[in-house]
Scaffold this active site. Structure first.
Site, PDB file in Angstrom:
ATOM      1  N   LYS A   1      11.670 -14.554 -13.709  1.00  0.00           N
ATOM      2  CA  LYS A   1      10.914 -14.459 -14.958  1.00  0.00           C
ATOM      3  C   LYS A   1      11.802 -15.003 -16.067  1.00  0.00           C
ATOM      4  O   LYS A   1      12.917 -14.524 -16.281  1.00  0.00           O
ATOM      5  CB  LYS A   1      10.570 -13.011 -15.218  1.00  0.00           C
TER       6      LYS A   1
ATOM      7  N   LYS B   1       7.463 -17.194 -13.090  1.00  0.00           N
ATOM      8  CA  LYS B   1       6.696 -16.937 -14.309  1.00  0.00           C
ATOM      9  C   LYS B   1       7.464 -17.469 -15.510  1.00  0.00           C
ATOM     10  O   LYS B   1       8.641 -17.165 -15.634  1.00  0.00           O
ATOM     11  CB  LYS B   1       6.500 -15.440 -14.439  1.00  0.00           C
TER      12      LYS B   1
HETATM   13  C1  PBG Z   1       6.510  -7.854 -19.533  1.00  0.00           C
HETATM   14  C2  PBG Z   1       5.379  -8.763 -19.236  1.00  0.00           C
HETATM   15  C3  PBG Z   1       5.196 -10.027 -19.802  1.00  0.00           C
HETATM   16  C4  PBG Z   1       4.019 -10.525 -19.285  1.00  0.00           C
HETATM   17  C5  PBG Z   1       3.502  -9.583 -18.399  1.00  0.00           C
HETATM   18  N1  PBG Z   1       4.363  -8.501 -18.383  1.00  0.00           N
HETATM   19  C6  PBG Z   1       6.099 -10.794 -20.696  1.00  0.00           C
HETATM   20  C7  PBG Z   1       6.495 -10.227 -21.980  1.00  0.00           C
HETATM   21  O1  PBG Z   1       5.724  -9.604 -22.703  1.00  0.00           O
HETATM   22  O2  PBG Z   1       7.668 -10.443 -22.301  1.00  0.00           O
HETATM   23  C8  PBG Z   1       3.430 -11.842 -19.661  1.00  0.00           C
HETATM   24  C9  PBG Z   1       2.090 -12.173 -19.104  1.00  0.00           C
HETATM   25  C10 PBG Z   1       1.421 -13.291 -19.804  1.00  0.00           C
HETATM   26  O3  PBG Z   1       1.946 -13.895 -20.768  1.00  0.00           O
HETATM   27  O4  PBG Z   1       0.301 -13.604 -19.394  1.00  0.00           O
HETATM   28  N2  PBG Z   1       6.844  -6.978 -18.506  1.00  0.00           N
END
Ligand code: PBG
Length: 344
Positions: free
Chosen positions: A213, A267
């Protein structure tokens, strides 16, 4: 001999001489031959649908930066998940928007068996037993500061966060999750979750790790959806991967697999095709991408302006993720693309 084409001179050699008579356009000439040689296909079986859930009844809240995506109360969410199952979508991933008064410094509400995430799993498990439920094991929707970990003296503390996430994962499994997906990037969380699940009799519950991520600007609309946008101070660079790095992503995935991840995820999606390909080649394990909120928003916004054909861009972006090596994709487009594939 020089060939003449009308008034134009091609040069010293003909095209057949240049190509050795190999013409790649031959197989592109008709729909039937293009279909025949197509290497990758997008199927409904590749889709995981992320949904946003809220407390209450019969409420559908718009998310300005994600047109067509809503926060849903469970009564409505269950109906939409039923529809998704009918379309053949294999799994959903749930994300909560928690009331502000329930958020605190440590994200303690994640340990409440009756938080909206666990209630969602129970309701969906009951009503739509055939669909896979993936729960987000991360603190950010539950903390008053929007970080994925416990914040002490300006530092996201790793080990204490891991202990809490592992406990939350067991609770999620007990409430019906088939897959627990830690999205926090703390060190050691996959192994700790595996241990905790196994110790509590949840050997069958899988782990999809957000293995790589990246610290990314593409999460913006999601933070509006879960209500962390206004809370988050600073950035997540002390725990997410620097988006300049690729070797580090391989090490992260390797580590998560060694700790017991069943599936790995990259991601965001589209800007990280090289990472997907590297991981698939290196590890040959089930590999997923999360086409994140910012990617969704860009396609929607350009489509709404008439600048691109949003439906075609949706399909192309997902198919390209598959070509890069994905076995499946988390995408807010899941129901739309499932309908499109059905109509084909
Ligand atoms: C954090 C989380 C994020 C996303 C899902 N869970 C990133 C964040 O807020 O830093 C992003 C999903 C998206 O952008 O569709 N655990």
């Amino acid at each position: 001999m020089n060939r003449m084409f009308g008034d134009r001179k091609l040069g010293a050699r003909s095209v057949d001489e240049i190509t050795g008579s190999r013409r790649l356009r031959r197989m592109r000439k008709a729909d039937w031959s293009r279909r025949l040689v197509q290497e990758n296909r997008l199927s409904v079986d590749d889709l995981i649908w992320p949904i946003f859930v809220i407390e209450g009844e019969n409420r559908r809240e718009e998310i300005a930066a994600m047109p067509g995506v809503y926060r849903l109360t469970l009564d409505l969410a269950v109906k939409e998940v039923e529809e998704a199952a009918k379309l053949g979508i294999p799994a959903i991933a749930t994300f909560p928007n928690i009331a502000l008064e329930r958020r605190d410094e440590t994200g303690s509400h994640i340990l409440d068996a009756d938080n909206i995430l666990n209630k969602a799993s129970r309701a969906i498990r009951d009503a739509v037993p055939e669909i896979g439920i993936i729960t987000d094991a991360a603190l950010d929707p539950f903390t008053s500061h929007g970080h994925d970990g416990i914040l002490r003296d300006g530092i996201i503390v790793n080990d204490e966060t891991v202990a809490q996430i592992a406990e939350a994962a067991v609770l999620q499994a007990a409430n019906g999750a088939d897959v627990v997906a830690p999205s926090d990037m703390m060190d050691g969380r996959v192994g700790a979750i595996r241990d905790a699940l196994d110790a509590n009799g949840f050997q069958d519950v899988a782990i999809m790790s957000y293995a790589t991520k990246f610290a990314s600007a593409f999460y913006g609309p999601y933070r509006e959806a879960v209500g962390t946008a206004g809370l988050l101070k600073g950035d997540k660079k002390t725990y997410y991967i620097d988006h300049a790095n690729s070797d580090e992503a391989v090490r992260e995935a390797e580590q998560d697999l060694a700790e017991g991840a069943d599936m790995i995820m990259v991601k965001p999606g589209l800007p990280y095709l090289d990472i997907i390909r590297r991981l698939k080649d290196e590890f040959a394990v089930p590999t997923f991408a999360y086409q994140v909120s910012g990617e969704y928003a860009m396609i929607k916004a350009a489509g709404a302006n008439g600048w691109i054909d949003a439906e075609k861009a949706m399909h192309e972006s997902l198919l390209c993720l598959k070509r890069a090596g994905c076995d499946g994709i988390l995408t807010y487009f899941a129901p739309d693309v499932a309908r499109l594939l059905k109509a084909d």
